[in-house]
Design an enzyme around this catalytic site. Structure first.
Site, PDB file in Angstrom:
ATOM      1  N   ASP A  45      -0.964   1.786  -3.066  1.00 31.46           N
ATOM      2  CA  ASP A  45      -0.537   1.665  -1.657  1.00 31.46           C
ATOM      3  C   ASP A  45       0.480   0.521  -1.526  1.00 31.46           C
ATOM      4  O   ASP A  45       1.040   0.288  -0.456  1.00 31.46           O
ATOM      5  CB  ASP A  45      -1.728   1.505  -0.694  1.00 31.46           C
ATOM      6  CG  ASP A  45      -2.530   0.238  -0.943  1.00 31.46           C
ATOM      7  OD1 ASP A  45      -2.240  -0.490  -1.915  1.00 31.46           O
ATOM      8  OD2 ASP A  45      -3.470  -0.027  -0.149  1.00 31.46           O
ATOM      9  N   SER A  46       0.767  -0.153  -2.659  1.00 35.31           N
ATOM     10  CA  SER A  46       1.881  -1.108  -2.695  1.00 35.31           C
ATOM     11  C   SER A  46       3.189  -0.415  -2.339  1.00 35.31           C
ATOM     12  O   SER A  46       4.183  -1.071  -2.054  1.00 35.31           O
ATOM     13  CB  SER A  46       1.993  -1.752  -4.084  1.00 35.31           C
ATOM     14  OG  SER A  46       2.021  -0.751  -5.087  1.00 35.31           O
ATOM     15  N   ASP A  84      -4.507   5.581  -4.975  1.00 37.66           N
ATOM     16  CA  ASP A  84      -5.034   4.379  -4.307  1.00 37.66           C
ATOM     17  C   ASP A  84      -5.447   4.744  -2.885  1.00 37.66           C
ATOM     18  O   ASP A  84      -4.597   5.106  -2.064  1.00 37.66           O
ATOM     19  CB  ASP A  84      -3.893   3.346  -4.266  1.00 37.66           C
ATOM     20  CG  ASP A  84      -4.398   1.926  -4.223  1.00 37.66           C
ATOM     21  OD1 ASP A  84      -5.625   1.721  -4.307  1.00 37.66           O
ATOM     22  OD2 ASP A  84      -3.543   1.020  -4.129  1.00 37.66           O
ATOM     23  N   LYS A 114      -8.842   4.817  -6.524  1.00 37.44           N
ATOM     24  CA  LYS A 114      -9.172   3.380  -6.539  1.00 37.44           C
ATOM     25  C   LYS A 114      -9.543   2.940  -5.127  1.00 37.44           C
ATOM     26  O   LYS A 114      -8.873   3.320  -4.160  1.00 37.44           O
ATOM     27  CB  LYS A 114      -7.985   2.556  -7.053  1.00 37.44           C
ATOM     28  CG  LYS A 114      -8.234   1.045  -6.988  1.00 37.44           C
ATOM     29  CD  LYS A 114      -7.200   0.263  -7.773  1.00 37.44           C
ATOM     30  CE  LYS A 114      -5.913   0.009  -7.017  1.00 37.44           C
ATOM     31  NZ  LYS A 114      -6.073  -0.759  -5.764  1.00 37.44           N
ATOM     32  N   GLU A 183      -7.388  -8.908  -9.278  1.00 38.13           N
ATOM     33  CA  GLU A 183      -6.075  -9.348  -8.797  1.00 38.13           C
ATOM     34  C   GLU A 183      -6.129 -10.810  -8.336  1.00 38.13           C
ATOM     35  O   GLU A 183      -7.001 -11.185  -7.539  1.00 38.13           O
ATOM     36  CB  GLU A 183      -5.611  -8.441  -7.634  1.00 38.13           C
ATOM     37  CG  GLU A 183      -4.241  -8.840  -7.088  1.00 38.13           C
ATOM     38  CD  GLU A 183      -3.569  -7.751  -6.261  1.00 38.13           C
ATOM     39  OE1 GLU A 183      -4.115  -6.637  -6.146  1.00 38.13           O
ATOM     40  OE2 GLU A 183      -2.484  -8.045  -5.721  1.00 38.13           O
TER      41      GLU A 183
HETATM   42  O1  KIV Z   1      -1.265  -0.928  -4.720  1.00 37.54           O
HETATM   43  C1  KIV Z   1      -1.103  -1.376  -5.867  1.00 37.54           C
HETATM   44  O2  KIV Z   1      -0.037  -1.267  -6.483  1.00 37.54           O
HETATM   45  C2  KIV Z   1      -2.247  -2.041  -6.491  1.00 37.54           C
HETATM   46  C3  KIV Z   1      -1.980  -2.787  -7.757  1.00 37.54           C
HETATM   47  C4  KIV Z   1      -1.293  -4.042  -7.451  1.00 37.54           C
HETATM   48  C5  KIV Z   1      -3.209  -3.009  -8.550  1.00 37.54           C
HETATM   49  O3  KIV Z   1      -3.316  -2.012  -5.973  1.00 37.54           O
END
Ligand code: KIV
Length: 270
Positions: A45-46, A84, A114, A183
């Site tokens: 979700d980044s 995610d 995740k 993290e």
């Molecule tokens: O959203 C994402 O990219 C993440 C990573 C930083 C682990 O959760």
């Protein structure tokens, strides 16, 4: 060659380091996959920050995640695809959590999902695993709780905070996750957690002792304005794009492009 699965990740612990990268689109996912060196591609979700230009991940929706996950899974054959689960897609109820995790598999083609956190999230993780969907945990600086943390701050600095993260990791292991992202925690704490749980830990800003490492692709290739201090840039694709765009613009303005080679002509055989 078959896809990497949760069992491969569990078997990697203590034997080899796991490699995970984010991807959100077809060409970069395909390039990552074709290296055969990346175990897991996380459709993170980044994307809210690195693709949509938002200040955090909180506005990313399920529909956006499914859209990007389906593109990434279509582009890949080897790496395991982890979707995610975005903010509010698993917080409201166990039922919502299972339904939304199911969407990642049915509509997005993901191999796993995740979720951030432990505590009340544990029952949702158990229900998702019960439905046959592998789950990756995420502890430490969990970006969906950024308002609670009051910014992007190192987590687990005090004895009490460290103890809580260790207990959360054990609870995730008990719930059945196949790996845990750690993290922005001190390297010493990540090392301790890595020793205390039998599932692989995957660090991001968590030092060298984790069972694997993950970074956001855009930080690795230089496509972001700002990168966290723990991220390492290996190439500067941003600079290359800038150069290519400037050269194209100059050649158009100077009448150099298109030349005969890049034009169709009635007098030339195609
Ligand atoms: O959203 C994402 O990219 C993440 C990573 C930083 C682990 O959760």
């Amino acid at each position: 060659m078959r896809r990497i699965g949760p069992t491969d990740c569990l078997e990697a612990k203590g034997n080899r380091k796991l490699v995970m990268l984010t991807a959100y689109d077809f060409p970069t996912a395909k390039i990552i996959d074709q290296t055969y060196m990346v175990d897991i591609i996380l459709v993170g979700d980044s994307l809210g920050m690195v693709v949509q230009g938002k200040p955090n991940t909180l506005e990313v929706t399920m529909d956006q995640m499914i859209y990007h996950t389906s593109i990434v899974s279509r582009a890949t054959k080897h790496s395991m695809i982890v979707g995610d689960m975005p903010f509010m897609s698993y917080h409201t109820s166990v039922e919502d959590a299972v339904r939304n995790a199911g969407r990642f598999v049915q509509e997005g083609g993901a191999n796993a999902v995740k979720l951030e956190g432990a505590g009340k999230v544990i029952e949702k993780i158990e229900a998702i695993i019960d439905a046959g969907i592998p789950v990756m945990g995420h502890l430490g600086l969990t970006p969906q709780s950024i308002n609670k943390f009051g910014g992007w701050k190192l987590q687990g600095k005090t004895k009490d905070d460290a103890k809580k993260i260790i207990n959360d990791a054990k609870a995730l292991e008990k719930a059945g996750v196949f790996s845990i992202v750690l993290e922005m925690v001190p390297a010493e704490l990540a090392e301790e957690i890595t020793k205390q749980v039998n599932v692989p830990t995957i660090g991001i800003g968590a030092g060298p002792h984790c069972d694997g490492q993950v970074l956001v692709l855009h930080d690795v290739i230089g496509l972001t304005d700002f990168s966290p201090s723990f991220a390492k840039q290996y190439v500067n694709v941003g600079k290359s794009i800038e150069e290519a765009v400037s050269r194209f613009a100059s050649e158009v303005k100077e009448g150099i492009y298109p030349d005969a080679k890049h034009s169709f002509s009635l007098t030339k055989e195609e």
